[in-house]
Motif scaffolding. Structure first.
Motif, PDB file in Angstrom:
ATOM      1  N   VAL A   8       1.010  -1.280   0.274  1.00 13.88           N
ATOM      2  CA  VAL A   8      -0.094  -0.088  -0.111  1.00 13.88           C
ATOM      3  C   VAL A   8       0.875   1.461   0.067  1.00 13.88           C
ATOM      4  O   VAL A   8       0.461   2.911  -1.160  1.00 13.88           O
ATOM      5  N   VAL A   9       1.158   1.247   0.827  1.00 19.03           N
ATOM      6  CA  VAL A   9       2.766   2.563   1.209  1.00 19.03           C
ATOM      7  C   VAL A   9       3.432   2.615  -0.381  1.00 19.03           C
ATOM      8  O   VAL A   9       4.109   3.668  -0.446  1.00 19.03           O
ATOM      9  N   ILE A  13       3.405   5.741  -2.680  1.00 20.53           N
ATOM     10  CA  ILE A  13       4.738   6.574  -3.363  1.00 20.53           C
ATOM     11  C   ILE A  13       4.977   6.749  -5.077  1.00 20.53           C
ATOM     12  O   ILE A  13       4.489   8.206  -5.653  1.00 20.53           O
ATOM     13  N   ARG A  14       4.108   5.382  -5.258  1.00 19.86           N
ATOM     14  CA  ARG A  14       4.490   5.378  -6.953  1.00 19.86           C
ATOM     15  C   ARG A  14       3.492   5.757  -7.118  1.00 19.86           C
ATOM     16  O   ARG A  14       3.516   6.655  -9.016  1.00 19.86           O
ATOM     17  N   SER A  15       2.286   6.530  -7.209  1.00 26.08           N
ATOM     18  CA  SER A  15       0.624   6.983  -7.597  1.00 26.08           C
ATOM     19  C   SER A  15       1.195   8.804  -7.732  1.00 26.08           C
ATOM     20  O   SER A  15       0.114   9.740  -8.255  1.00 26.08           O
TER      21      SER A  15
END
Length: 71
Positions: A8-9, A13-15
Motif C-alpha cells: 500500500v505504501v 509513493i508510486r502514484s
C-alpha cells in the motif's frame, strides 16, 4: 500483514505526482483541516518536525496571489 502494508505504501509513493497548475475550485475548510491533520503525522528527517503552515482565504489570499504574480 507487513507485506500488504508495504505494498500500500509503495502504491501511494508510486502514484505521487506534482501539480503545477491549479483550478479556481474552492477547497472547503473541512478538507484543509483533514489534510493538515494527516500531514501532521508524516515523518520528518530525524523527527525534527520543521513545518509551519499558514492558510489564507478570501482577500488576504487574493492579495498574496496578486503579489506573487506581480513578482
Amino acid at each position: 500483514d507487513q507485506t500488504q502494508i508495504a505494498r500500500v505504501v509503495d502504491d501511494v509513493i508510486r502514484s505521487r505526482h506534482s501539480v503545477r497548475a491549479f483550478l479556481p475550485t474552492p477547497v472547503s475548510r473541512e478538507q484543509v483541516v483533514e489534510i493538515l491533520e494527516v500531514a501532521s503525522r508524516a515523518p520528518s528527517g530525524t523527527n525534527i518536525q520543521p513545518w509551519k503552515c499558514h492558510v489564507l482565504t478570501g482577500e488576504p489570499q487574493a492579495e498574496l496571489s496578486r503579489r506573487i504574480l506581480e513578482a
